[in-house]
Structures are given as C-alpha cells and as structure tokens.
Design an enzyme around this catalytic site. Structure first.
Site, PDB file in Angstrom:
ATOM      1  N   HIS A  49       0.665  -1.402   0.104  1.00  0.00           N
ATOM      2  CA  HIS A  49       0.104   0.075  -0.490  1.00  0.00           C
ATOM      3  C   HIS A  49       0.838   0.978   0.261  1.00  0.00           C
ATOM      4  CE1 HIS A  49       0.822  -0.744   4.204  1.00  0.00           C
ATOM      5  NE2 HIS A  49       0.269   0.400   4.838  1.00  0.00           N
ATOM      6  N   CYS A  65       3.850   9.701   9.879  1.00  0.00           N
ATOM      7  CA  CYS A  65       4.009   8.639   9.236  1.00  0.00           C
ATOM      8  C   CYS A  65       2.256   8.046   8.934  1.00  0.00           C
ATOM      9  CB  CYS A  65       4.708   7.330   9.817  1.00  0.00           C
ATOM     10  SG  CYS A  65       6.152   8.497  10.252  1.00  0.00           S
ATOM     11  N   GLU A  95       4.586  -0.899   2.215  1.00  0.00           N
ATOM     12  CA  GLU A  95       4.379  -0.032   1.894  1.00  0.00           C
ATOM     13  C   GLU A  95       5.619   0.492   0.741  1.00  0.00           C
ATOM     14  OE1 GLU A  95       2.792   2.342   5.788  1.00  0.00           O
ATOM     15  OE2 GLU A  95       4.602   2.493   5.222  1.00  0.00           O
TER      16      GLU A  95
END
Length: 223
Positions: free
Chosen positions: A42, A77, A139
């Site tokens: 993602h 984040c 990620e």
C-alpha cells in the site's frame, strides 16, 4: 480509536511500480499473513518537518498504536486514503494532501501552518517490516520534506511524546537505539531513511536546495 481506524480507513493498494491496483482496509494491509500470502502493498507517506533552526521534529508513537507502539520515528507517517483528494498522482499531491490531514490529526498542526505547496516530495521507497508476530508494514512510501515553524498540540491517541533534534542529537538517538539503551527503539522506515538519505538531504534543507535532490522517478527498493 486505533482499532476503529483499522477498519474505517481504506488504504490505496499499488504494485511495485506504484500503479493503483485497488484498495483494502488498514487492518488487512497491516496483517503480516495478508502481506505475505497476497503480497499486499500500500501507498504511504513519511513527513520530515524541520523548524527554522533546521531541527527535525520527531514523534514517539502512542502505546495504543497497533503497529510499532512507543517507537520513535520521523514527524508523521501514515497513508493516503482511497479518496479522490488523496489519489491525485500529479506532483504527489494526493500524498501531500494526506500529510496535511495527518499532521493535524496526530500533532494538532493547523493546515495553515503546513500548506500543501510547501512540501517537497524527495523520493519514494519500497520496504517491508514486521512489527510483531501478527502485524507489519509493506509500503511504497513517499518521503515529504517541509521547513516551517509550526504550532504543535499532540493527540495522545496517536503520539506519546515529541522532540526536535539537530544532527548530533539524532546521532546520539541512533547510538542509544543500537545499544538498546533505555528500551529506545526507532521505526524501521525511519531507520531506512536515516541510513540511506537523511544526513545528505539535511545539507540541502539548510541550503534551501531540496529541489536539487528530489527524484520522484526512482522507487528505491529497500527490502
């Protein structure tokens, strides 16, 4: 709050070239079982906010965070969500919109203190990191830098502590984390940025030349 967000928030699923392939809950995107079995990847962002003295704002994640609780990391984040304003790819505008949203959510920094046009997207990195047996990260992370003096009012659901550090203070934090002193831990994505980019880019922060090192074409695969 953290558990609810795990189901309410829909992350943007991408392939290793950062092309959107779908969306899924934050919960599924952070289950190591799903990450491994379905190769779920993602989109994410990491903000590095410096004040006018060129000190970097760090946060310690709250104890209630599902992934990496009480770990020290960069300013903020999180993830662009699967919504129109955060899917915009031109000049990483979706990630910048998400960063402005989360700086308010996590650190209480008002949107006017961090205008989206003041973020400099410097690069993208792809990494994978388990948090514990169940949870982890996989990620494609947009690295966003900004130099602003801001008002900070941390949200205790998200943030346990904050501090500004200069380079020497950050190096001391790294030393303590490596030595295991005081249980100090750094997030894996922050450590990857520190080890690969941060001190070099800090020079550009101070010179006002971040644009010279921006490279949004390359995806740094740090797995």
């Amino acid at each position: 709050v953290q558990r609810r967000l795990m189901f309410d928030d829909e992350c943007i699923l991408v392939d290793e070239n950062d092309r959107v392939v779908g969306h899924d809950s934050k919960y599924n995107c952070h289950l190591m079982e799903k990450i491994e079995s379905e190769n779920l990847l993602h989109r994410a962002f990491s903000v590095f906010l410096f004040n006018s003295k060129y000190e970097l704002l760090l946060q310690q994640r709250s104890a209630t965070k599902v992934t990496f609780p009480l770990v020290w990391t960069n300013t903020c984040c999180s993830h662009p969500l699967y919504r129109e304003s955060e899917l915009i790819e031109e000049n990483a505008l979706g990630a910048r919109n998400a960063a402005q949203r989360k700086l308010l959510d996590e650190l209480g920094i008002p949107a006017e203190d961090v205008p989206v046009d003041q973020f400099t997207p410097l690069g993208r990195m792809l990494y994978k990191a388990p948090s514990d047996g169940k949870w982890g990260e996989h990620e494609l992370d947009y690295l966003l830098f900004i130099v602003r003096d801001v008002n900070v009012n941390p949200n205790p659901d998200e943030v346990a502590d904050i501090k500004y550090v200069n380079r020497d203070q950050l190096k001391e934090l790294l030393r303590k984390a490596d030595a295991g002193e005081g249980g100090l831990k750094l997030s894996p994505w922050f450590r990857l940025v520190v080890d690969n980019f941060l001190f070099k880019w800090w020079d550009n922060v101070e010179r006002g030349t971040l644009g010279e090192v921006a490279d949004m074409k390359t995806i740094h695969k740090l797995i």
